[in-house]
Design a protein around this motif. Structure first.
Motif, short mmCIF file in Angstrom:
data_model
loop_
_atom_site.label_atom_id
_atom_site.label_comp_id
_atom_site.label_asym_id
_atom_site.label_seq_id
_atom_site.Cartn_x
_atom_site.Cartn_y
_atom_site.Cartn_z
N VAL A 1 27.07 47.21 28.70
CA VAL A 1 26.23 46.60 27.67
C VAL A 1 24.96 47.44 27.60
O VAL A 1 24.31 47.66 28.63
CB VAL A 1 25.90 45.14 28.01
N LEU A 2 24.62 47.92 26.42
CA LEU A 2 23.42 48.74 26.25
C LEU A 2 22.25 47.88 25.81
O LEU A 2 22.40 46.96 25.00
CB LEU A 2 23.66 49.85 25.22
N ARG A 3 21.08 48.20 26.35
CA ARG A 3 19.86 47.45 26.05
C ARG A 3 18.69 48.42 26.04
O ARG A 3 18.70 49.42 26.76
CB ARG A 3 19.65 46.37 27.12
N GLU A 4 17.65 48.13 25.27
CA GLU A 4 16.55 49.06 25.12
C GLU A 4 15.65 49.12 26.35
O GLU A 4 15.05 50.17 26.63
CB GLU A 4 15.72 48.71 23.89
N SER A 5 15.49 48.01 27.05
CA SER A 5 14.62 48.02 28.23
C SER A 5 15.03 46.87 29.15
O SER A 5 15.87 46.04 28.81
CB SER A 5 13.15 47.87 27.83
N LEU A 6 14.38 46.83 30.31
CA LEU A 6 14.60 45.75 31.26
C LEU A 6 13.68 44.56 31.00
O LEU A 6 13.77 43.55 31.70
CB LEU A 6 14.37 46.26 32.69
N VAL A 7 12.82 44.67 30.01
CA VAL A 7 11.92 43.57 29.69
C VAL A 7 12.73 42.33 29.30
O VAL A 7 13.63 42.40 28.47
CB VAL A 7 10.97 43.96 28.54
N GLY A 8 12.42 41.22 29.95
CA GLY A 8 13.10 39.97 29.63
C GLY A 8 14.43 39.77 30.32
O GLY A 8 15.13 38.79 30.04
N LEU A 9 14.80 40.68 31.23
CA LEU A 9 16.06 40.49 31.95
C LEU A 9 16.05 39.15 32.68
O LEU A 9 15.07 38.79 33.34
CB LEU A 9 16.27 41.63 32.95
N ASP A 10 17.15 38.41 32.54
CA ASP A 10 17.29 37.15 33.26
C ASP A 10 18.73 37.00 33.73
O ASP A 10 19.59 37.84 33.45
CB ASP A 10 16.84 35.96 32.40
N MET A 11 18.99 35.93 34.42
CA MET A 11 20.32 35.73 34.99
C MET A 11 21.37 35.50 33.90
O MET A 11 22.53 35.89 34.04
CB MET A 11 20.32 34.56 35.97
N ALA A 12 20.96 34.91 32.78
CA ALA A 12 21.91 34.72 31.70
C ALA A 12 22.41 36.06 31.17
O ALA A 12 23.60 36.22 30.86
CB ALA A 12 21.25 33.92 30.57
N LEU A 13 21.53 37.04 31.07
CA LEU A 13 21.94 38.37 30.64
C LEU A 13 22.92 38.99 31.62
O LEU A 13 23.95 39.56 31.24
CB LEU A 13 20.72 39.27 30.47
N LEU A 14 22.64 38.90 32.90
CA LEU A 14 23.52 39.48 33.90
C LEU A 14 24.89 38.81 33.90
O LEU A 14 25.93 39.49 34.04
CB LEU A 14 22.89 39.39 35.29
N ARG A 15 24.92 37.52 33.70
CA ARG A 15 26.21 36.83 33.62
C ARG A 15 26.98 37.27 32.37
O ARG A 15 28.20 37.45 32.41
CB ARG A 15 25.99 35.31 33.61
N ALA A 16 26.25 37.48 31.28
CA ALA A 16 26.90 37.94 30.05
C ALA A 16 27.45 39.35 30.21
O ALA A 16 28.52 39.67 29.68
CB ALA A 16 25.91 37.88 28.88
N VAL A 17 26.72 40.22 30.93
CA VAL A 17 27.22 41.58 31.17
C VAL A 17 28.52 41.51 31.98
O VAL A 17 29.49 42.20 31.68
CB VAL A 17 26.17 42.42 31.91
N LEU A 18 28.53 40.69 33.00
CA LEU A 18 29.74 40.55 33.82
C LEU A 18 30.89 40.00 33.01
O LEU A 18 32.05 40.43 33.18
CB LEU A 18 29.45 39.64 35.01
N ALA A 19 30.59 39.07 32.12
CA ALA A 19 31.65 38.45 31.31
C ALA A 19 32.19 39.42 30.26
O ALA A 19 33.27 39.21 29.71
CB ALA A 19 31.13 37.19 30.64
N GLY A 20 31.41 40.46 29.95
CA GLY A 20 31.86 41.46 28.97
C GLY A 20 31.67 41.01 27.54
O GLY A 20 32.31 41.49 26.64
#
Length: 232
Positions: free
Chosen positions: A213-232
């Motif tokens: 998953v491509l993203r412009e920056s790490l600003v605002g990273l949260d656990m929901a994002l990491l779970r979504a990356v894992l889920a694909g």
């Protein structure tokens, strides 16, 4: 193998671990690498073309040295390579000690992941002596294990071994991990290891592809994002 992902209340699955790249991902250090690499190219009587420098991003020392001497049209003897590595490492140690800064959002993202209780690793192609300096800036407490470029028996990025080693040390399945990377080389390593990858490009564009998953920056990273990356 190892720890399984954890199911959370939103129905998505939490990563078993988060595996962080360092240069260009957590630290804005690729610009610092520009300095000694260009300086050494000048010592060889050459300029370092931008496309050659771009090919070095995220790579290992043998690849970088091959590109550096190749740009100068020099076929180096082993002692020439050793001299170049020692000179560049010494110069980088000076720069790491004084000029390291975080990438946007990186420090807060580290705190979010650490506060979640997930296991973490730093997985970098940079060798241990420079990493030890960098850890004084980043904070050692953010990582359970650290895997450096001189600790994988030469099987550095883009090979999968750095991420596989981190997963082994943490006792987790690499396929249940999220890696956070900035370069094509690092992304290839993490994908080859079976990780899902959050890609935040820094100096070099990373093409879309599998398990990323491509993203412009790490600003605002949260656990929901990491779970979504894992889920694909």
């Amino acid at each position: 193998m190892g720890t399984a992902p954890r199911s959370l209340e939103d129905g998505l699955t939490s990563p078993a671990a988060v595996l962080w790249d360092m240069d260009g991902t957590l630290l804005d250090s690729e610009k610092l690498w520009d300095i000694p690499l260009n300086e050494y190219a000048a010592k060889l009587g050459a300029e370092l073309p931008p496309e050659t420098r771009a090919a070095m991003v995220g790579s290992n020392i043998p690849t970088t040295m091959s590109l550096l001497f190749g740009a100068a049209g020099v076929d180096p003897a082993p002692e020439d390579v050793r001299e170049a590595v020692a000179w560049i490492d010494l110069r980088m140690a000076e720069l790491f000690a004084t000029d390291l800064t975080f990438r946007p959002g990186a420090e807060a993202a580290l705190r979010v992941v650490r506060d979640s209780g997930l296991p973490t690793a730093l997985v970098t192609s940079t060798e241990r002596p420079l990493v030890e300096i960098a850890l004084e800036v980043i904070g050692r407490g953010f990582f359970d294990v650290v895997v450096c470029g001189d600790e994988v028996d030469g099987k550095t990025k883009p090979l999968p071994e750095p991420y596989l080693r981190a997963a082994r040390l943490l006792g987790v399945d690499p396929g249940a991990c999220v890696a956070i990377e900035d370069s094509p080389t690092g992304t290839a390593s993490a994908v080859a290891a079976g990780c899902s990858v959050l890609v935040v490009p820094c100096e070099v564009e990373v093409e879309p592809g599998e398990r990323r998953v491509l993203r412009e920056s790490l600003v605002g990273l949260d656990m929901a994002l990491l779970r979504a990356v894992l889920a694909g």
